[in-house]
Design a protein around this motif. Sequence first.
Motif, short mmCIF file in Angstrom:
data_model
loop_
_atom_site.label_atom_id
_atom_site.label_comp_id
_atom_site.label_asym_id
_atom_site.label_seq_id
_atom_site.Cartn_x
_atom_site.Cartn_y
_atom_site.Cartn_z
N MET A 179 0.77 -1.21 0.07
CA MET A 179 -0.05 -0.03 0.00
C MET A 179 1.01 1.25 0.04
N PRO A 180 0.64 2.24 -0.74
CA PRO A 180 1.41 3.43 -0.91
C PRO A 180 1.32 4.29 0.34
N ASP A 181 2.00 5.19 0.55
CA ASP A 181 1.92 6.20 1.53
C ASP A 181 0.80 7.14 1.30
N THR A 182 -0.48 6.74 1.85
CA THR A 182 -1.75 7.30 1.46
C THR A 182 -1.89 8.81 1.60
N LEU A 183 -1.13 9.22 2.35
CA LEU A 183 -0.96 11.07 2.74
C LEU A 183 0.50 11.49 2.68
N LEU A 184 0.74 12.49 1.97
CA LEU A 184 1.91 13.09 1.49
C LEU A 184 1.71 14.28 2.81
N TYR A 185 2.75 14.86 3.68
CA TYR A 185 2.75 15.77 4.28
C TYR A 185 4.17 16.71 4.29
N GLN A 186 3.93 18.12 3.56
CA GLN A 186 4.81 18.75 3.20
C GLN A 186 4.73 20.00 3.72
N GLN A 187 5.44 20.81 4.34
CA GLN A 187 5.51 21.98 4.91
C GLN A 187 6.61 22.84 3.94
N ASP A 188 6.18 23.96 3.90
CA ASP A 188 7.07 25.11 3.13
C ASP A 188 6.79 26.39 3.94
N LEU A 205 -1.00 18.84 2.32
CA LEU A 205 -1.61 17.41 2.39
C LEU A 205 -2.13 16.86 1.08
N THR A 206 -1.39 15.89 0.73
CA THR A 206 -1.95 15.31 -0.59
C THR A 206 -2.47 13.84 -0.29
N LEU A 207 -3.56 13.55 -0.57
CA LEU A 207 -4.18 12.31 -0.68
C LEU A 207 -3.36 11.50 -1.77
N ASN A 208 -2.80 10.42 -1.43
CA ASN A 208 -1.94 9.68 -2.35
C ASN A 208 -2.33 8.26 -2.69
N ASP A 209 -3.29 8.16 -3.12
CA ASP A 209 -3.69 6.66 -3.74
C ASP A 209 -4.31 6.77 -5.11
N PRO A 210 -3.49 7.46 -5.97
CA PRO A 210 -4.22 7.64 -7.28
C PRO A 210 -4.87 6.59 -8.17
N GLU A 211 -4.13 5.44 -7.88
CA GLU A 211 -4.56 4.34 -9.02
C GLU A 211 -6.04 4.05 -8.60
N ARG A 212 -6.45 4.15 -7.17
CA ARG A 212 -7.77 4.04 -6.93
C ARG A 212 -8.52 5.13 -6.67
N ARG A 213 -7.98 6.50 -7.29
CA ARG A 213 -8.49 7.71 -7.09
C ARG A 213 -8.85 8.01 -5.81
N ASN A 214 -7.78 7.83 -4.79
CA ASN A 214 -7.80 8.46 -3.38
C ASN A 214 -9.11 8.26 -2.67
N PRO A 215 -9.36 6.98 -2.56
CA PRO A 215 -10.73 6.69 -1.74
C PRO A 215 -10.33 7.18 -0.26
N LEU A 257 -5.13 21.17 1.09
CA LEU A 257 -5.36 19.80 0.69
C LEU A 257 -5.84 19.39 -0.65
N THR A 258 -5.29 18.57 -1.31
CA THR A 258 -5.57 18.24 -2.60
C THR A 258 -5.14 16.74 -2.87
N GLY A 259 -5.47 16.30 -4.08
CA GLY A 259 -5.24 14.80 -4.48
C GLY A 259 -4.35 14.64 -5.41
N ALA A 260 -3.57 13.36 -5.34
CA ALA A 260 -2.54 13.04 -6.08
C ALA A 260 -3.41 12.65 -7.68
N GLY A 261 -2.72 12.42 -8.52
CA GLY A 261 -3.40 11.85 -9.85
C GLY A 261 -4.51 12.99 -10.32
N THR A 262 -5.30 12.04 -11.02
CA THR A 262 -6.74 12.73 -11.82
C THR A 262 -7.83 13.06 -10.95
N ALA A 263 -7.90 12.58 -9.63
CA ALA A 263 -8.79 12.77 -8.84
C ALA A 263 -8.75 13.52 -7.41
N PHE A 264 -9.44 14.26 -6.96
CA PHE A 264 -9.32 14.54 -5.65
C PHE A 264 -9.63 13.74 -4.72
N SER A 265 -10.86 12.96 -4.68
CA SER A 265 -11.35 11.71 -4.06
C SER A 265 -12.40 11.32 -4.44
#
Length: 263
Positions: A1-10, A16-26, A54-62
């Motif tokens: 299973m991928p790291d389902t949430l990416l946490y990046q601070q600038d 925060l990026t929902l990171n399960d793009p193959e399943r469209r970030n369920p 807050l956003t989603g990886a790939g082509t879907a938000f969720s």
Amino acid sequence: MPDTLLYQQDGPVVTLTLNDPERRNPLTGNDIVDRLLEAIARIEADDAVRVVILTGAGTAFSAGGDIRTMQQQATGDHGPMKLRRDYRGGIQRLPLALFNLEVPVIAAVNGAAVGAGLDLSCMCDIRIASEHAKFAESFVKLGLIAGDGGSWLLPKLIGLSRAAEMSFTGETIDARQALEWNLVSRVVPATELMDAARVMAARIAANPTHAVRLTKRLIRESLHSRLDTVLEMAAMFQAVSHQTPEHKEAVDAFLEKRAPKFG
């Protein structure tokens, strides 16, 4: 299973990026709710964080709920009382956590926001949509209801009639219609979405942290409190704000006709 949430601070902005793009970030069938709750607690405790994107990886938000998980719930040994406990101890913790988070949250909706995915965007304070974004309160299409607070959130954003239309039909609206219905603040080209979210975040982060957090608290409380209750809270929050170094700096800067310098 991928790291389902990416946490990046600038600096003061956390993305925060929902990171399960193959399943469209369920939001079910994985650990994403727990990961989001951990991130929210981390953000709440960090005074350096002023805004969240807050956003989603790939082509879907969720895409909302995972269909295979729903199939298991429908055919497995899951009585209604167990499922009720699962909702209360699972996804229903998320709207409460985001409601009580005093740091503003911008949803950068990059693609489909469907079912619980739409409701997740509604839990945020501001929604900016890519031109490719689509929105659907689609639970009825699966013989379900919004188990995550959507029936409370959506009418407050777009009004009762339009929320009922979306909820009763389960049909999809595009980004332009979402803008017309006040579901989103703006629509931008897909390639400009994150830049637009970062610009908005920077505009918010430029203000004193305590003032922004307390303002969010008042706006949230106003959704379910009487006017006199909110006024009492405002009086206390304002009394605290008057005594802060940031307020003094803002007043001094205004009188001296210069830009304020906040810590």
